[in-house]
Scaffold this motif. Structure first.
Motif, PDB file in Angstrom:
ATOM      1  N   VAL A  39      67.564 -62.331  -0.165  1.00 23.08           N
ATOM      2  CA  VAL A  39      66.608 -62.864   0.811  1.00 23.08           C
ATOM      3  C   VAL A  39      65.308 -62.090   0.691  1.00 23.08           C
ATOM      4  CG1 VAL A  39      66.053 -63.144   3.259  1.00 23.08           C
ATOM      5  CG2 VAL A  39      68.356 -63.680   2.431  1.00 23.08           C
ATOM      6  N   ARG A  40      64.210 -62.829   0.655  1.00 16.68           N
ATOM      7  CA  ARG A  40      62.876 -62.228   0.616  1.00 16.68           C
ATOM      8  C   ARG A  40      62.062 -62.800   1.776  1.00 16.68           C
ATOM      9  NH1 ARG A  40      61.412 -63.350  -4.433  1.00 16.68           N
ATOM     10  NH2 ARG A  40      60.205 -65.231  -4.055  1.00 16.68           N
ATOM     11  N   ILE A  41      61.473 -61.947   2.582  1.00 17.65           N
ATOM     12  CA  ILE A  41      60.636 -62.386   3.683  1.00 17.65           C
ATOM     13  C   ILE A  41      59.205 -62.541   3.168  1.00 17.65           C
ATOM     14  CG2 ILE A  41      59.725 -61.829   5.958  1.00 17.65           C
ATOM     15  CD1 ILE A  41      62.685 -62.500   5.999  1.00 17.65           C
ATOM     16  N   GLU A  42      58.723 -63.781   3.128  1.00 13.29           N
ATOM     17  CA  GLU A  42      57.404 -64.060   2.563  1.00 13.29           C
ATOM     18  C   GLU A  42      56.356 -63.993   3.682  1.00 13.29           C
ATOM     19  OE1 GLU A  42      57.639 -67.530   0.005  1.00 13.29           O
ATOM     20  OE2 GLU A  42      58.483 -66.235  -1.556  1.00 13.29           O
ATOM     21  N   ASP A  43      56.025 -62.755   4.041  1.00 12.84           N
ATOM     22  CA  ASP A  43      55.089 -62.494   5.128  1.00 12.84           C
ATOM     23  C   ASP A  43      53.717 -62.079   4.619  1.00 12.84           C
ATOM     24  OD1 ASP A  43      55.979 -60.095   4.101  1.00 12.84           O
ATOM     25  OD2 ASP A  43      56.182 -59.100   6.046  1.00 12.84           O
ATOM     26  N   VAL A  44      53.345 -62.575   3.439  1.00 12.37           N
ATOM     27  CA  VAL A  44      52.061 -62.203   2.858  1.00 12.37           C
ATOM     28  C   VAL A  44      50.899 -62.827   3.635  1.00 12.37           C
ATOM     29  CG1 VAL A  44      51.957 -64.100   1.180  1.00 12.37           C
ATOM     30  CG2 VAL A  44      50.874 -61.931   0.641  1.00 12.37           C
ATOM     31  N   ASP A  45      51.137 -63.987   4.269  1.00 14.00           N
ATOM     32  CA  ASP A  45      50.106 -64.645   5.071  1.00 14.00           C
ATOM     33  C   ASP A  45      50.217 -64.117   6.503  1.00 14.00           C
ATOM     34  OD1 ASP A  45      48.202 -66.262   6.163  1.00 14.00           O
ATOM     35  OD2 ASP A  45      49.090 -68.159   5.495  1.00 14.00           O
ATOM     36  N   THR A  46      49.759 -62.887   6.697  1.00 15.50           N
ATOM     37  CA  THR A  46      50.004 -62.186   7.956  1.00 15.50           C
ATOM     38  C   THR A  46      49.464 -62.886   9.203  1.00 15.50           C
ATOM     39  OG1 THR A  46      48.101 -60.786   7.391  1.00 15.50           O
ATOM     40  CG2 THR A  46      50.284 -59.909   6.922  1.00 15.50           C
ATOM     41  N   PRO A  47      48.305 -63.577   9.170  1.00 18.01           N
ATOM     42  CA  PRO A  47      47.839 -64.225  10.400  1.00 18.01           C
ATOM     43  C   PRO A  47      48.794 -65.285  10.944  1.00 18.01           C
ATOM     44  CG  PRO A  47      46.045 -64.030   8.822  1.00 18.01           C
ATOM     45  CD  PRO A  47      47.298 -63.687   8.092  1.00 18.01           C
ATOM     46  N   ARG A  48      49.606 -65.875  10.079  1.00 14.41           N
ATOM     47  CA  ARG A  48      50.522 -66.927  10.516  1.00 14.41           C
ATOM     48  C   ARG A  48      51.890 -66.378  10.934  1.00 14.41           C
ATOM     49  NH1 ARG A  48      52.211 -70.224   6.681  1.00 14.41           N
ATOM     50  NH2 ARG A  48      52.736 -71.843   8.178  1.00 14.41           N
ATOM     51  N   CYS A  49      52.140 -65.113  10.657  1.00 12.19           N
ATOM     52  CA  CYS A  49      53.453 -64.541  10.943  1.00 12.19           C
ATOM     53  C   CYS A  49      53.571 -64.151  12.419  1.00 12.19           C
ATOM     54  CB  CYS A  49      53.708 -63.323  10.058  1.00 12.19           C
ATOM     55  SG  CYS A  49      53.787 -63.724   8.298  1.00 12.19           S
ATOM     56  N   ILE A  50      54.754 -64.376  12.965  1.00  9.31           N
ATOM     57  CA  ILE A  50      55.029 -64.048  14.363  1.00  9.31           C
ATOM     58  C   ILE A  50      55.848 -62.764  14.408  1.00  9.31           C
ATOM     59  CG2 ILE A  50      56.241 -64.796  16.444  1.00  9.31           C
ATOM     60  CD1 ILE A  50      55.619 -67.668  15.644  1.00  9.31           C
ATOM     61  N   PRO A  51      55.387 -61.762  15.159  1.00 11.28           N
ATOM     62  CA  PRO A  51      56.137 -60.504  15.239  1.00 11.28           C
ATOM     63  C   PRO A  51      57.587 -60.734  15.655  1.00 11.28           C
ATOM     64  CG  PRO A  51      53.978 -60.258  16.255  1.00 11.28           C
ATOM     65  CD  PRO A  51      54.141 -61.718  15.956  1.00 11.28           C
ATOM     66  N   GLY A  52      58.496 -60.134  14.907  1.00 12.55           N
ATOM     67  CA  GLY A  52      59.914 -60.238  15.213  1.00 12.55           C
ATOM     68  C   GLY A  52      60.605 -61.432  14.610  1.00 12.55           C
ATOM     69  N   ALA A  53      59.831 -62.410  14.069  1.00 11.87           N
ATOM     70  CA  ALA A  53      60.455 -63.609  13.503  1.00 11.87           C
ATOM     71  C   ALA A  53      61.286 -63.277  12.266  1.00 11.87           C
ATOM     72  CB  ALA A  53      59.389 -64.649  13.161  1.00 11.87           C
ATOM     73  N   ASP A  54      60.873 -62.273  11.498  1.00 13.44           N
ATOM     74  CA  ASP A  54      61.636 -61.905  10.307  1.00 13.44           C
ATOM     75  C   ASP A  54      63.043 -61.459  10.677  1.00 13.44           C
ATOM     76  OD1 ASP A  54      60.612 -59.664  11.580  1.00 13.44           O
ATOM     77  OD2 ASP A  54      59.963 -58.649   9.748  1.00 13.44           O
ATOM     78  N   HIS A  55      63.161 -60.587  11.656  1.00 17.37           N
ATOM     79  CA  HIS A  55      64.480 -60.095  12.047  1.00 17.37           C
ATOM     80  C   HIS A  55      65.307 -61.185  12.734  1.00 17.37           C
ATOM     81  CE1 HIS A  55      63.607 -56.018  10.796  1.00 17.37           C
ATOM     82  NE2 HIS A  55      62.444 -56.117  11.406  1.00 17.37           N
ATOM     83  N   LEU A  56      64.634 -62.095  13.454  1.00 21.70           N
ATOM     84  CA  LEU A  56      65.343 -63.214  14.052  1.00 21.70           C
ATOM     85  C   LEU A  56      65.931 -64.119  12.971  1.00 21.70           C
ATOM     86  CD1 LEU A  56      66.244 -64.943  16.411  1.00 21.70           C
ATOM     87  CD2 LEU A  56      63.945 -65.958  16.472  1.00 21.70           C
ATOM     88  N   ILE A  57      65.159 -64.400  11.925  1.00 25.13           N
ATOM     89  CA  ILE A  57      65.640 -65.222  10.816  1.00 25.13           C
ATOM     90  C   ILE A  57      66.859 -64.583  10.165  1.00 25.13           C
ATOM     91  CG2 ILE A  57      65.076 -65.962   8.456  1.00 25.13           C
ATOM     92  CD1 ILE A  57      62.210 -66.495   9.489  1.00 25.13           C
ATOM     93  N   LEU A  58      66.794 -63.280   9.907  1.00 25.30           N
ATOM     94  CA  LEU A  58      67.930 -62.593   9.286  1.00 25.30           C
ATOM     95  C   LEU A  58      69.162 -62.661  10.184  1.00 25.30           C
ATOM     96  CD1 LEU A  58      66.056 -59.473   7.856  1.00 25.30           C
ATOM     97  CD2 LEU A  58      66.866 -61.484   6.591  1.00 25.30           C
ATOM     98  N   GLN A  59      68.943 -62.556  11.485  1.00 27.94           N
ATOM     99  CA  GLN A  59      70.056 -62.648  12.431  1.00 27.94           C
ATOM    100  C   GLN A  59      70.650 -64.057  12.437  1.00 27.94           C
ATOM    101  OE1 GLN A  59      69.015 -62.328  16.625  1.00 27.94           O
ATOM    102  NE2 GLN A  59      70.877 -61.164  17.018  1.00 27.94           N
ATOM    103  N   GLN A  60      69.800 -65.072  12.414  1.00 30.01           N
ATOM    104  CA  GLN A  60      70.282 -66.453  12.372  1.00 30.01           C
ATOM    105  C   GLN A  60      71.121 -66.700  11.111  1.00 30.01           C
ATOM    106  OE1 GLN A  60      66.297 -68.260  12.814  1.00 30.01           O
ATOM    107  NE2 GLN A  60      67.133 -69.415  14.537  1.00 30.01           N
ATOM    108  N   LEU A  61      70.625 -66.219   9.976  1.00 30.35           N
ATOM    109  CA  LEU A  61      71.358 -66.385   8.723  1.00 30.35           C
ATOM    110  C   LEU A  61      72.725 -65.714   8.798  1.00 30.35           C
ATOM    111  CD1 LEU A  61      68.479 -65.744   6.138  1.00 30.35           C
ATOM    112  CD2 LEU A  61      69.613 -67.928   6.567  1.00 30.35           C
ATOM    113  N   ALA A  62      72.743 -64.480   9.273  1.00 30.79           N
ATOM    114  CA  ALA A  62      73.993 -63.726   9.341  1.00 30.79           C
ATOM    115  C   ALA A  62      74.996 -64.408  10.268  1.00 30.79           C
ATOM    116  CB  ALA A  62      73.714 -62.304   9.809  1.00 30.79           C
ATOM    117  N   THR A  63      74.517 -64.941  11.377  1.00 36.10           N
ATOM    118  CA  THR A  63      75.412 -65.622  12.317  1.00 36.10           C
ATOM    119  C   THR A  63      76.046 -66.845  11.665  1.00 36.10           C
ATOM    120  OG1 THR A  63      74.067 -64.877  14.185  1.00 36.10           O
ATOM    121  CG2 THR A  63      75.542 -66.719  14.591  1.00 36.10           C
ATOM    122  N   CYS A  64      75.321 -67.468  10.745  1.00 36.75           N
ATOM    123  CA  CYS A  64      75.843 -68.629  10.016  1.00 36.75           C
ATOM    124  C   CYS A  64      76.636 -68.226   8.771  1.00 36.75           C
ATOM    125  CB  CYS A  64      74.696 -69.556   9.627  1.00 36.75           C
ATOM    126  SG  CYS A  64      73.928 -70.400  11.030  1.00 36.75           S
ATOM    127  N   GLY A  65      76.876 -66.936   8.584  1.00 37.80           N
ATOM    128  CA  GLY A  65      77.660 -66.465   7.448  1.00 37.80           C
ATOM    129  C   GLY A  65      76.876 -66.296   6.166  1.00 37.80           C
TER     130      GLY A  65
END
Length: 302
Positions: A39-65
């Motif tokens: 998994v790679r977090i593509e946060d290069v476009d920083t103005p569009r990124c929402i703080p904490g969304a990266d860790h939320l995405i990783l948590q969602q993925l993990a919950t789905c196995g």
């Protein structure tokens, strides 16, 4: 060659139904090949990124196995690698500074009688290719035709998609000299993704069909940087009520993973995977779908 695949979300919000399809497809393809899934977090476009969304995405993925097999990579930590790649292109005369605004590019195309479809960027007319002519440098662009000529690349560029079949694009004519570093100083997606795929050793890319059009210019960049070209497969998109790609800008709702199997089943259905036995667990579901992958007969055999 060992199989290494990846899922590369942008943290502009939590995962939605469309992004889960891409995540599941890439995970299943890796598992069906006995390979690694990164998994790679593509946060290069920083103005569009929402703080904490990266860790939320990783948590969602993990919950789905869907758990990556190696530490997660963040693009925002990779600026030195992108600069090194750009410096190499500049040294070979394959990248140049550009002082044009988006409006100037669109106006130049209009004067030439060229029109563009909705959501399609205007083809860069090469205004600054031979010098800034008094303009202030805003961005850096790849001199596509020079790369093609120097490396004797075929025109149009042809490549094989594992699902869509033979694809081709004349990058110089249909895209033009695309941006490597933006006017705001941020790194362009095309450069970042090519450098990072090589750094992670990615051999197979499975992603949504909306990114198909990016592939040819990424292959040109791979050739220019002396990097390997992965195998590509672009999966069907989940569409919103207006018939366009489901996205956060298109009203996509954040995934509710309180019942992860119920969340995964629509994604599996979109990929043509079999229905599950009543009472199946997440582990059993993923195992069943891995055995059934790929569900579409004309995909390249694993």
């Amino acid at each position: 060659m060992p199989y290494i695949g990846r899922f590369a979300p942008s943290p502009t919000g939590p995962l939605h139904a469309g992004s889960l399809v891409a995540a599941l497809a890439s995970w299943l393809d890796a598992r069906a090949h006995g390979g690694q899934w990164l998994v790679r977090i593509e946060d290069v476009d920083t103005p569009r990124c929402i703080p904490g969304a990266d860790h939320l995405i990783l948590q969602q993925l993990a919950t789905c196995g869907l758990v990556p097999d190696a530490p997660v990579m963040w693009q925002s930590q990779r600026g030195d690698a992108y600069q090194a790649a750009l410096d190499g292109l500049i040294a070979k005369g394959w990248a140049y500074p550009c002082g044009c605004s988006r409006k100037e590019i669109e106006d130049a195309q209009a004067l030439m009688g060229h029109t563009r479809e909705r959501h399609q960027a205007a083809v860069y007319p090469g205004t600054c290719r031979d010098g800034l002519n008094g303009k202030t440098a805003r961005a850096w662009r790849l001199n596509v035709q020079r790369v093609i000529d120097d490396l004797q690349l075929a025109t149009p560029l042809t490549w094989q998609d594992r699902l869509l079949g033979t694809q081709q694009q004349d990058v110089a004519q249909e895209v033009g000299d695309f941006v490597l570093r933006r006017a705001d100083g941020l790194w362009a997606y095309q450069l970042a993704v090519v450098v990072d795929d090589a750094a992670q050793g990615i051999t197979h890319i499975v992603r949504g069909a909306d990114l198909t059009d990016n592939t040819a210019r990424q292959i040109v960049l791979q050739r220019a940087l002396g990097l390997p070209t992965p195998s590509y497969m672009h999966t069907p998109l989940v569409l919103g009520e207006n018939g366009e790609k489901l996205s956060k800008q298109n009203g996509a709702q954040a995934l509710d993973v309180t019942q992860p199997l119920r969340t995964l089943q629509p994604a599996a259905q979109a990929l043509g995977l079999p229905k599950l036995a009543v009472g199946a667990s997440i582990h059993q579901a993923l195992a069943t779908w891995t055995k059934a992958w790929p569900p579409i007969p004309h995909l390249v055999p694993r």
